[in-house]
Scaffold this motif. Sequence first.
Motif, PDB file in Angstrom:
ATOM      1  N   GLU A 129       0.880  -1.167   0.000  1.00  0.00           N
ATOM      2  CA  GLU A 129       0.000   0.000   0.000  1.00  0.00           C
ATOM      3  C   GLU A 129       0.909   1.207   0.000  1.00  0.00           C
ATOM      4  O   GLU A 129       1.911   1.222   0.705  1.00  0.00           O
ATOM      5  N   ASP A 130       0.578   2.210  -0.799  1.00  0.00           N
ATOM      6  CA  ASP A 130       1.414   3.413  -0.772  1.00  0.00           C
ATOM      7  C   ASP A 130       0.626   4.593  -0.230  1.00  0.00           C
ATOM      8  O   ASP A 130      -0.572   4.499   0.005  1.00  0.00           O
ATOM      9  N   HIS A 131       1.344   5.650   0.046  1.00  0.00           N
ATOM     10  CA  HIS A 131       0.759   6.881   0.579  1.00  0.00           C
ATOM     11  C   HIS A 131       1.087   7.973  -0.420  1.00  0.00           C
ATOM     12  O   HIS A 131       2.195   8.495  -0.418  1.00  0.00           O
ATOM     13  N   LYS A 132       0.109   8.303  -1.288  1.00  0.00           N
ATOM     14  CA  LYS A 132       0.407   9.234  -2.382  1.00  0.00           C
ATOM     15  C   LYS A 132       0.386  10.689  -1.929  1.00  0.00           C
ATOM     16  O   LYS A 132       1.036  11.535  -2.518  1.00  0.00           O
ATOM     17  N   GLN A 133      -0.407  10.987  -0.888  1.00  0.00           N
ATOM     18  CA  GLN A 133      -0.565  12.404  -0.543  1.00  0.00           C
ATOM     19  C   GLN A 133       0.564  12.916   0.339  1.00  0.00           C
ATOM     20  O   GLN A 133       1.195  12.174   1.082  1.00  0.00           O
TER      21      GLN A 133
ATOM     22  N   LEU B 295       3.277  -6.290 -14.043  1.00  0.00           N
ATOM     23  CA  LEU B 295       1.973  -5.646 -14.228  1.00  0.00           C
ATOM     24  C   LEU B 295       1.473  -5.248 -12.838  1.00  0.00           C
ATOM     25  O   LEU B 295       1.406  -6.078 -11.928  1.00  0.00           O
ATOM     26  N   TYR B 296       1.178  -3.977 -12.719  1.00  0.00           N
ATOM     27  CA  TYR B 296       0.806  -3.389 -11.417  1.00  0.00           C
ATOM     28  C   TYR B 296      -0.677  -3.036 -11.475  1.00  0.00           C
ATOM     29  O   TYR B 296      -1.113  -2.373 -12.421  1.00  0.00           O
ATOM     30  N   ALA B 297      -1.431  -3.489 -10.476  1.00  0.00           N
ATOM     31  CA  ALA B 297      -2.830  -3.065 -10.379  1.00  0.00           C
ATOM     32  C   ALA B 297      -3.004  -2.227  -9.126  1.00  0.00           C
ATOM     33  O   ALA B 297      -2.720  -2.685  -8.012  1.00  0.00           O
TER      34      ALA B 297
ATOM     35  N   PHE C 259      -3.996   0.371 -14.074  1.00  0.00           N
ATOM     36  CA  PHE C 259      -2.917  -0.584 -14.322  1.00  0.00           C
ATOM     37  C   PHE C 259      -1.656   0.216 -14.629  1.00  0.00           C
ATOM     38  O   PHE C 259      -1.725   1.251 -15.314  1.00  0.00           O
ATOM     39  N   ASN C 260      -0.523  -0.272 -14.156  1.00  0.00           N
ATOM     40  CA  ASN C 260       0.765   0.285 -14.575  1.00  0.00           C
ATOM     41  C   ASN C 260       1.571  -0.828 -15.223  1.00  0.00           C
ATOM     42  O   ASN C 260       1.452  -1.994 -14.835  1.00  0.00           O
ATOM     43  N   CYS C 261       2.412  -0.451 -16.177  1.00  0.00           N
ATOM     44  CA  CYS C 261       3.120  -1.465 -16.963  1.00  0.00           C
ATOM     45  C   CYS C 261       4.514  -1.747 -16.404  1.00  0.00           C
ATOM     46  O   CYS C 261       5.415  -2.109 -17.140  1.00  0.00           O
ATOM     47  N   ARG C 262       4.665  -1.612 -15.086  1.00  0.00           N
ATOM     48  CA  ARG C 262       6.006  -1.612 -14.465  1.00  0.00           C
ATOM     49  C   ARG C 262       5.858  -1.854 -12.974  1.00  0.00           C
ATOM     50  O   ARG C 262       4.745  -1.925 -12.454  1.00  0.00           O
ATOM     51  N   PHE C 263       6.980  -1.936 -12.288  1.00  0.00           N
ATOM     52  CA  PHE C 263       6.957  -2.009 -10.823  1.00  0.00           C
ATOM     53  C   PHE C 263       6.529  -0.651 -10.260  1.00  0.00           C
ATOM     54  O   PHE C 263       6.765   0.392 -10.883  1.00  0.00           O
ATOM     55  N   GLY C 264       5.946  -0.657  -9.058  1.00  0.00           N
ATOM     56  CA  GLY C 264       5.544   0.599  -8.415  1.00  0.00           C
ATOM     57  C   GLY C 264       6.712   1.283  -7.737  1.00  0.00           C
ATOM     58  O   GLY C 264       7.723   0.672  -7.422  1.00  0.00           O
ATOM     59  N   ASP C 265       6.567   2.568  -7.552  1.00  0.00           N
ATOM     60  CA  ASP C 265       7.554   3.344  -6.800  1.00  0.00           C
ATOM     61  C   ASP C 265       6.749   4.205  -5.837  1.00  0.00           C
ATOM     62  O   ASP C 265       5.945   5.022  -6.321  1.00  0.00           O
ATOM     63  N   PRO C 266       6.816   4.032  -4.543  1.00  0.00           N
ATOM     64  CA  PRO C 266       7.805   3.303  -3.754  1.00  0.00           C
ATOM     65  C   PRO C 266       7.434   1.884  -3.328  1.00  0.00           C
ATOM     66  O   PRO C 266       8.108   1.327  -2.446  1.00  0.00           O
ATOM     67  N   GLU C 267       6.443   1.246  -3.945  1.00  0.00           N
ATOM     68  CA  GLU C 267       6.077  -0.104  -3.498  1.00  0.00           C
ATOM     69  C   GLU C 267       7.236  -1.103  -3.645  1.00  0.00           C
ATOM     70  O   GLU C 267       7.364  -2.036  -2.849  1.00  0.00           O
ATOM     71  N   THR C 268       8.045  -0.930  -4.687  1.00  0.00           N
ATOM     72  CA  THR C 268       9.162  -1.861  -4.918  1.00  0.00           C
ATOM     73  C   THR C 268      10.138  -1.860  -3.740  1.00  0.00           C
ATOM     74  O   THR C 268      10.646  -2.909  -3.337  1.00  0.00           O
TER      75      THR C 268
HETATM   76  N1  GLY Z   1       3.102   4.163  -6.411  1.00  0.00           N
HETATM   77  C1  GLY Z   1       2.298   4.302  -7.538  1.00  0.00           C
HETATM   78  C2  GLY Z   1       2.992   4.090  -8.808  1.00  0.00           C
HETATM   79  O1  GLY Z   1       4.081   3.573  -8.874  1.00  0.00           O
HETATM   80  O2  GLY Z   1       2.427   4.443  -9.837  1.00  0.00           O
END
Ligand code: GLY
Length: 422
Positions: free
Chosen positions: A211-215, A268-270, A284-293
């Motif tokens: 889970e990320d914290h975007k705000q 594949l990121y959902a 959907f994102n076509c890559r790893f998440g940042d900062p989830e990775t």
């Molecule tokens: N943390 C959201 C993203 O990588 O798009």
Amino acid sequence: MRVMIVGGGGREHALAWKVTQSPLVDEVFCVPGNAGTAAIARNIPADAADIPGIVSLAQEHRIDLTIVGPEAPLAKGLSNALQSEGLAVFGPTKDAARIESSKVFAKNLMAEYAIPTASYWVFDDFRNAISFVDEKGLPVVIKADGLAAGKGAFVCRTDDDVDEALRKTLVEERLGDAGKRILVEECLVGQEASVVVITDGETVLPLPSSEDHKQLLDGDRGPNTGGMGAFSPTEAIDDALQERVVREIMLPAIRGLKEQGIDYRGALYAGLMIVDGDPYVLEFNCRFGDPETQATLPRVKGDLVPVLLAAADGSLKGMKIDLEDNHCVCVTLASKGYPGRYERGLEIQGLSECEHLDNVIVFHAGTKTTKGSVITAGGRVLGVTAIGATKKDALQRVYDAVDRIDFQGKYFRRDIGMRSSY
Ligand code: GLY
Ligand code: AMP
């Protein structure tokens, strides 16, 4: 073997950190990397978006596998260019990357293959969009179709919000071509979480949930950012729900693409909203998440390189990703002013002290080295990360480390992993 990682943020440092631990790997190159990757790999100061330039580097350095971090080079066809030279690449082709680079494409795919997501309507005309929203009623979410570096989604609760979002995109074209077509989406209410899978277009292997914290501000207030922190696992997704996400979302997406002649290879990121226990796709994102990775790779047991290689060459069947039974929290240290204007070039102190802390890893994002010291070079500067047997334990370690690092204007959230819904 020789691996090249494209990108220079915290996600790419985390990838480099994991890949350099592989006994299969002799040398890692990061393009362009940051001060953190320079300490464990070889940085090459080239532009991650320069496709012919990256292909030449892969040839010159006899790279056996290129791992692409960010979406922009994928959307521009970096994987196609590498593949056509016979070079192995982890990351989808241009067509497959449309799952992120066109939200209309992604939504149509979801509609066609019955993947749960918010209802949506597509517009390219301001008047039509505004009269539709008038009739439909608030709240709605307005999204630019194309890539907008996290700035293309507007949750609209008032008429003014709607007017502003539609003007920015369709009228003033402040997001350029990305905002010439927009989606109006039904607004979902629930708990957000992320699931990332590694796939070769056939087999799907999930990484740990997160889970990320975007705000920007504590309590999930303030403007959206690239990510102020993340943690894994998330309480929002247990094993049964993770299995449903794979079965009801990831596999239908991958198989749907295949039916359309698109072989999806990479991560594949959902981004999900869990509504009354059911998962819906926000994006959907076509890559790893940042900062989830940064919060998930430290929980992966053993060598990930064979899995990345197998995803690239289509032989993932029978492989698995084993996880540690632990918790990981990553806290972003940002520059004062981010996500607006901020200063660069400020010296960072306390990094070497943190190197000796148990179960703490400091991933670099916007940093570089000058005259022997590490200085700030971006809005998100560091992703301080800690592992613990429990989340409480990981939180204690991570905030202890955060307090030991300093630079002028250092800003971070004090509530990563502490949402009131738990
Ligand atoms: N943390 C959201 C993203 O990588 O798009
Ligand atoms: P996206 O760029 O599509 O991930 O959207 C950015 C953020 O907007 C998400 O992380 C959510 O917080 C919010 N969001 C996006 N779509 C919706 C939706 N349909 N309903 C509620 N919130 C949404």
